[in-house]
Scaffold this motif. Structure first.
Motif, PDB file in Angstrom:
ATOM      1  N   LEU A  14      -2.338   4.733 -16.665  1.00 51.73           N
ATOM      2  CA  LEU A  14      -1.568   6.061 -15.865  1.00 51.73           C
ATOM      3  C   LEU A  14      -2.799   6.503 -14.924  1.00 51.73           C
ATOM      4  N   ILE A  15      -3.985   6.771 -15.463  1.00 55.18           N
ATOM      5  CA  ILE A  15      -4.807   7.158 -14.378  1.00 55.18           C
ATOM      6  C   ILE A  15      -5.086   6.284 -13.270  1.00 55.18           C
ATOM      7  N   GLN A  16      -4.999   5.026 -13.319  1.00 56.19           N
ATOM      8  CA  GLN A  16      -5.017   4.089 -12.197  1.00 56.19           C
ATOM      9  C   GLN A  16      -3.904   3.889 -11.394  1.00 56.19           C
ATOM     10  N   ILE A  17      -2.703   4.193 -11.878  1.00 59.13           N
ATOM     11  CA  ILE A  17      -1.535   4.374 -11.187  1.00 59.13           C
ATOM     12  C   ILE A  17      -1.538   5.677 -10.251  1.00 59.13           C
ATOM     13  N   GLU A  18      -1.872   7.069 -11.142  1.00 57.17           N
ATOM     14  CA  GLU A  18      -1.995   8.084 -10.102  1.00 57.17           C
ATOM     15  C   GLU A  18      -3.247   8.141  -9.363  1.00 57.17           C
ATOM     16  N   THR A  34      -3.922   0.541  -8.825  1.00 53.94           N
ATOM     17  CA  THR A  34      -3.377  -0.646  -9.291  1.00 53.94           C
ATOM     18  C   THR A  34      -2.112  -0.765  -8.678  1.00 53.94           C
ATOM     19  N   ASN A  35      -1.552  -1.701  -9.034  1.00 53.50           N
ATOM     20  CA  ASN A  35      -0.065  -2.304  -8.960  1.00 53.50           C
ATOM     21  C   ASN A  35       0.452  -2.664  -9.894  1.00 53.50           C
ATOM     22  N   PRO A  36       1.305  -1.644 -10.721  1.00 52.16           N
ATOM     23  CA  PRO A  36       1.715  -2.010 -12.137  1.00 52.16           C
ATOM     24  C   PRO A  36       2.757  -3.075 -12.078  1.00 52.16           C
ATOM     25  N   SER A  37       3.094  -3.719 -13.113  1.00 47.57           N
ATOM     26  CA  SER A  37       4.335  -4.566 -13.322  1.00 47.57           C
ATOM     27  C   SER A  37       5.571  -3.799 -13.141  1.00 47.57           C
ATOM     28  N   ASP A  60       0.820  -1.174   0.054  1.00 44.09           N
ATOM     29  CA  ASP A  60      -0.039  -0.027   0.050  1.00 44.09           C
ATOM     30  C   ASP A  60       0.935   1.427   0.026  1.00 44.09           C
ATOM     31  N   LEU A  61       1.908   1.224   0.865  1.00 47.86           N
ATOM     32  CA  LEU A  61       2.979   2.526   1.041  1.00 47.86           C
ATOM     33  C   LEU A  61       3.341   2.713  -0.465  1.00 47.86           C
ATOM     34  N   LEU A  62       3.953   1.645  -1.217  1.00 47.11           N
ATOM     35  CA  LEU A  62       4.707   1.584  -2.333  1.00 47.11           C
ATOM     36  C   LEU A  62       3.565   2.183  -3.530  1.00 47.11           C
ATOM     37  N   THR A  63       2.188   1.681  -3.375  1.00 41.38           N
ATOM     38  CA  THR A  63       1.297   2.241  -4.427  1.00 41.38           C
ATOM     39  C   THR A  63       0.915   3.680  -4.277  1.00 41.38           C
ATOM     40  N   ARG A  64       0.866   3.875  -3.067  1.00 43.53           N
ATOM     41  CA  ARG A  64       0.600   5.557  -2.776  1.00 43.53           C
ATOM     42  C   ARG A  64       1.779   6.380  -3.129  1.00 43.53           C
ATOM     43  N   SER A  65       2.926   5.886  -2.900  1.00 44.25           N
ATOM     44  CA  SER A  65       4.259   6.792  -3.322  1.00 44.25           C
ATOM     45  C   SER A  65       3.972   6.620  -4.804  1.00 44.25           C
ATOM     46  N   LYS A  80       2.518  11.386 -10.690  1.00 41.02           N
ATOM     47  CA  LYS A  80       1.723  12.490 -10.887  1.00 41.02           C
ATOM     48  C   LYS A  80       2.534  13.842 -10.663  1.00 41.02           C
ATOM     49  N   ARG A  81       3.382  13.691  -9.671  1.00 43.43           N
ATOM     50  CA  ARG A  81       4.368  15.099  -9.535  1.00 43.43           C
ATOM     51  C   ARG A  81       5.198  15.292 -10.520  1.00 43.43           C
TER      52      ARG A  81
END
Length: 190
Positions: free
Chosen positions: A40-44, A48-51, A5-10, A16-17
């Protein structure tokens, strides 16, 4: 909060930044990275947890290291990365893995990895941006590096450097685990 969760949020915050800092729209970054706008929208939005491959493509397109994309927070001039904060980004059931040890922007992304490849395992990589260089030092076993279809054997104690703007594969064709430290230097985005 779990490490994932921490990695996904980071990742969400940092993609985005850096996209905004570069002046890229979602469509521009999607085109540069070869990743869908929807991804990209899901990541931002941290949905999602991309590969690992997707994260590498986004980092390359932004001209920043994976470390920077996954960084919990920007640190001081000297940053010690505790062992429990090393990020394992790839692994197999056989016990192979890659761990991102450290990285920085100097002047482009510079990353240091710890790799273990179990006998019979391999990991392929798409070409990185032109000017990307990789250096590997094998500490145990033997690495079989394939670049543009040509195999290069790198035994324990030896090092290899190569231009990584071509497809390449790391493999262990031996009978004992291959261990290596890998450094990746990507040129800055202009």
């Amino acid at each position: 909060m779990s490490d994932l969760d921490l990695l996904t949020r980071s990742l969400a915050r940092n993609v985005k930044r850096w996209r905004t800092d570069r002046g890229f729209t979602l469509d521009t970054l999607a085109a540069r990275a070869g990743v869908s706008r929807g991804m990209l929208i899901q990541i931002e939005q941290a949905r999602t947890n991309p590969s690992l491959g997707t994260v590498v493509k986004i980092g390359d397109a932004l001209g920043i290291s994976i470390t920077t994309l996954l960084d919990y927070e920007r640190g001081p001039k000297v940053r010690v990365i505790p062992a429990d904060q090393v990020v394992r980004l790839w692994h197999t059931d056989a016990g192979s893995y890659s761990r991102l040890l450290a990285g920085t922007e100097a002047p482009g992304p510079l990353e240091m990895w710890d790799w273990r490849l179990m006998p019979g395992d391999s990991s392929g990589s798409d070409p990185h941006p032109a000017g990307t260089v990789e250096i590997a030092h094998v500490t145990a076993g033997e690495l079989t590096l394939t670049v543009e279809g040509t195999e290069h054997r790198v035994p324990a104690g030896a090092s290899v450097t190569f231009e990584a703007d071509a497809a390449h594969t790391y493999a262990n064709q031996g009978e004992i685990p291959t261990e290596m430290v890998l450094t990746v230097s990507v040129p800055p985005v202009h």
